[in-house]
Design a protein around this motif. Structure first.
Motif, short mmCIF file in Angstrom:
data_model
loop_
_atom_site.label_atom_id
_atom_site.label_comp_id
_atom_site.label_asym_id
_atom_site.label_seq_id
_atom_site.Cartn_x
_atom_site.Cartn_y
_atom_site.Cartn_z
N SER A 128 19.02 -16.33 -25.49
CA SER A 128 18.41 -17.62 -25.79
C SER A 128 18.69 -18.01 -27.23
CB SER A 128 16.90 -17.57 -25.54
OG SER A 128 16.29 -16.59 -26.40
N HIS A 129 18.33 -19.25 -27.57
CA HIS A 129 18.49 -19.75 -28.93
C HIS A 129 17.28 -20.62 -29.27
CE1 HIS A 129 20.30 -22.80 -26.22
NE2 HIS A 129 19.66 -23.65 -27.01
N GLY A 130 17.17 -21.00 -30.51
CA GLY A 130 16.04 -21.83 -30.93
C GLY A 130 16.06 -23.19 -30.25
N ALA A 131 14.87 -23.71 -29.96
CA ALA A 131 14.75 -25.02 -29.30
C ALA A 131 13.97 -25.96 -30.19
CB ALA A 131 14.04 -24.86 -27.96
N ASP A 132 14.52 -27.17 -30.42
CA ASP A 132 13.84 -28.11 -31.32
C ASP A 132 12.73 -28.90 -30.63
OD1 ASP A 132 15.12 -30.09 -29.81
OD2 ASP A 132 16.68 -30.42 -31.31
N ARG A 133 12.63 -28.77 -29.31
CA ARG A 133 11.59 -29.45 -28.52
C ARG A 133 11.59 -30.97 -28.71
NH1 ARG A 133 11.37 -25.37 -25.21
NH2 ARG A 133 10.21 -23.55 -25.94
N PHE A 150 15.60 -24.46 -40.51
CA PHE A 150 16.31 -23.21 -40.29
C PHE A 150 15.68 -22.49 -39.10
CE2 PHE A 150 16.65 -24.24 -44.75
CZ PHE A 150 17.97 -23.93 -45.08
N ASP A 151 16.44 -21.60 -38.48
CA ASP A 151 15.86 -20.74 -37.44
C ASP A 151 16.42 -19.34 -37.62
OD1 ASP A 151 18.05 -20.01 -35.39
OD2 ASP A 151 18.30 -22.18 -35.58
N ILE A 152 15.87 -18.40 -36.89
CA ILE A 152 16.34 -17.01 -36.99
C ILE A 152 16.69 -16.48 -35.60
CG2 ILE A 152 15.11 -16.47 -39.12
CD1 ILE A 152 13.03 -15.03 -37.33
N ALA A 153 17.20 -17.35 -34.75
CA ALA A 153 17.55 -16.94 -33.39
C ALA A 153 18.90 -16.24 -33.32
CB ALA A 153 17.54 -18.15 -32.46
N ALA A 178 9.23 -22.59 -33.12
CA ALA A 178 8.35 -23.12 -32.07
C ALA A 178 9.05 -23.19 -30.72
CB ALA A 178 7.82 -24.49 -32.48
N GLY A 179 9.52 -22.07 -30.26
CA GLY A 179 10.08 -22.01 -28.92
C GLY A 179 11.56 -21.68 -28.88
N PHE A 180 11.98 -21.22 -27.70
CA PHE A 180 13.37 -20.85 -27.49
C PHE A 180 13.87 -21.48 -26.19
CE2 PHE A 180 11.53 -17.57 -30.13
CZ PHE A 180 12.49 -17.44 -31.12
N ALA A 181 15.17 -21.64 -26.09
CA ALA A 181 15.79 -22.22 -24.90
C ALA A 181 17.05 -21.44 -24.56
CB ALA A 181 16.13 -23.68 -25.14
N VAL A 182 17.51 -21.59 -23.32
CA VAL A 182 18.73 -20.90 -22.90
C VAL A 182 19.88 -21.90 -22.84
CG1 VAL A 182 17.46 -19.19 -21.57
CG2 VAL A 182 18.26 -21.27 -20.43
N SER A 183 21.08 -21.36 -22.78
CA SER A 183 22.28 -22.19 -22.71
C SER A 183 22.31 -22.98 -21.40
CB SER A 183 23.52 -21.30 -22.81
OG SER A 183 24.68 -22.02 -22.46
N PRO A 184 22.87 -24.20 -21.41
CA PRO A 184 22.99 -24.99 -20.18
C PRO A 184 24.17 -24.57 -19.31
CG PRO A 184 23.88 -26.22 -22.03
CD PRO A 184 23.29 -24.96 -22.61
N ILE A 185 24.87 -23.53 -19.71
CA ILE A 185 26.10 -23.13 -19.01
C ILE A 185 25.83 -22.76 -17.55
CG2 ILE A 185 27.84 -21.29 -18.87
CD1 ILE A 185 27.99 -21.37 -21.90
N ALA A 186 24.75 -22.02 -17.29
CA ALA A 186 24.46 -21.60 -15.91
C ALA A 186 24.18 -22.81 -15.03
CB ALA A 186 23.28 -20.63 -15.89
N ALA A 187 23.37 -23.74 -15.53
CA ALA A 187 23.05 -24.93 -14.75
C ALA A 187 24.29 -25.77 -14.50
CB ALA A 187 21.99 -25.76 -15.48
N ALA A 188 25.12 -25.93 -15.53
CA ALA A 188 26.33 -26.74 -15.38
C ALA A 188 27.30 -26.13 -14.39
CB ALA A 188 27.01 -26.90 -16.74
N GLY A 189 27.26 -24.81 -14.23
CA GLY A 189 28.15 -24.13 -13.31
C GLY A 189 27.69 -24.16 -11.86
N GLY A 190 26.48 -24.66 -11.62
CA GLY A 190 26.00 -24.76 -10.25
C GLY A 190 25.12 -23.62 -9.78
N LEU A 191 24.79 -22.69 -10.67
CA LEU A 191 23.85 -21.63 -10.31
C LEU A 191 22.45 -22.22 -10.17
CD1 LEU A 191 25.21 -19.01 -12.83
CD2 LEU A 191 25.11 -18.62 -10.36
N GLU A 192 21.65 -21.65 -9.28
CA GLU A 192 20.29 -22.14 -9.15
C GLU A 192 19.49 -21.69 -10.36
OE1 GLU A 192 16.41 -21.85 -6.18
OE2 GLU A 192 18.42 -21.62 -5.36
#
Length: 399
Positions: A109-114, A124-127, A238-252
């Motif tokens: 995951s990486h930092g999420a700006d919400r 800055f973030d430390i992700a 204030a939170g983390f998010a994952v890459s959109p790569i899986a969603a873009a590839g069609g994985l559920e």
């Protein structure tokens, strides 16, 4: 033709799974490739220390995997195509595609700006190691001014608490403010909350509770109630998010982009894809989703290893533990909190605080580094041959 196993990400989960598979599967039947954007192993659990100015060991992955038979590809993953069973990567030479038969997705995951204005431009973030080093450079520049400076840490989760206390202890010339959306340490027991407040008081940290950050600007943080905090360095945790790569590839995936997996960490939509760590939406033994954490990376990694081994060698797949026992929080180098939780994820009344908790956390970090730096140590030398290739089409319906 050898069975191609491609591992995306060499963090806590990816490196251990790759190493275990390399030691247990016969190289006559399998070919294991690890793809990672950075050349070194990142101790993400210690990035707040790196940002504060401490030297943190970062073993080279080429050294970590030497002698294991694992192929290391230093490249950035740009896309996954589970229908064609290929991964697109980009590197200094332009990149290309890697084909796979089994894919382990461990991109973390990486930092999420919400969606808060100004976070991407001014905070800055430390992700990641590069972002932690950028924050370190900024703090160094404040120190060279000789006039002190103000640091605002937004977010009172584990990362925010550890970052604020580490900076305050390591750089006493700086004024540190910790912004909490609710009550500070709300998920901790009453005793642990009290211990945390005492630590913040001891380190001179100003705590602003029940505050909603509305925007981050170059020299201040604005809250929804009109409060404006002067800031020479704003740290966003204030939170983390994952890459959109899986969603873009069609994985559920879930709404936040995590790959939906079954009990053995296998994608519910593509059975030759496994996900571990922060990238996976996995249900623990208590019936609740596992949180994004190093502990979850370990448990999901062990389960994925067992599943891949069983599937490829024709053996029964064992269910490993999927549990979340508690939180280890460092409060600088000489203080900490060990808070255990129950099956519902609620804090138990008792906790361990102070020097003892700090030593437990340090021991866990040391063990994690050693384990990931020696991914094949202590594993059986007997390498298992692969069984007949499984009929993937028959596995579309997974538990």
């Amino acid at each position: 033709m050898k069975h191609r196993i491609v591992v995306l990400g060499a963090g806590y989960a990816g490196s251990c799974v790759a190493g275990t598979l390399a030691r247990r599967l016969s190289p006559a039947d399998t070919e294991i490739t690890v793809v990672n954007a950075e050349p070194d192993f990142v101790q993400r659990l210690r990035l707040h220390q790196l940002a504060a100015g401490q030297e943190i060991e970062a073993p080279q992955l080429a050294d970590v995997f030497v002698g294991t038979g694992i192929r290391l590809r230093l490249a950035r993953v740009t896309a996954v195509d589970p229908e064609r069973q290929v991964v697109a990567v980009a590197d200094a030479d332009g990149g290309g595609e890697l084909g796979y038969d089994t894919l382990l997705y461990a991109l973390g995951s990486h930092g999420a700006d919400r969606g808060v204005p100004g976070v991407a431009e001014h905070a800055f973030d430390i992700a990641s190691r590069p972002s932690a080093l950028r924050l370190r450079e900024r703090l160094d520049s404040l120190g060279r001014r000789g006039k002190g400076g103000s640091v605002v840490v937004v977010g009172d989760g584990l990362t925010g608490i550890e970052t604020a206390t580490e900076i305050a202890e390591s750089r006493p010339g700086l004024s540190v403010t910790l912004v909490a959306r609710g009550e500070l340490g709300a998920r901790l027991s009453a005793g642990a909350r009290s211990h945390l407040r005492q630590a913040c008081d001891r380190l001179g940290i100003t705590v602003l509770e029940h505050a909603e950050v509305e925007a981050v600007e170059a020299a201040r943080v604005r809250c929804a109630d009109g409060t404006a905090l002067a800031s020479d360095a704003t740290v966003w945790t204030a939170g983390f998010a994952v890459s959109p790569i899986a969603a873009a590839g069609g994985l559920e995936v879930t709404e936040d982009g995590r790959i939906v997996v079954d009990r053995i960490m296998r994608s519910v939509s593509h059975p030759n894809v496994y996900a571990v760590g922060d990238s996976a939406y996995a249900i623990g033994d208590n019936g609740r989703p596992l949180p994004m954490s190093c502990a979850s990376a370990g448990y999901t990694g062990m389960q994925a290893t067992a599943a891949i081994m069983g599937r490829l060698t024709g053996r029964k797949i064992a269910n490993t533990k999927l549990e979340y026992l508690g939180n280890h929080i460092s409060l600088g180098r000489r203080d900490g909190i060990l808070q255990m939780v129950d099956d519902e994820g609620r804090a138990k009344p008792k906790y361990v605080g102070g020097w003892k908790a700090a030593r437990i956390k340090a021991g866990i970090l040391k063990m994690s580094l050693w384990t990931n730096s020696h991914p094949t140590f202590g594993l059986p030398k007997r390498k298992r041959r692969l069984a007949a290739a499984p009929d993937v089409s028959a596995e579309k319906a997974v538990a």
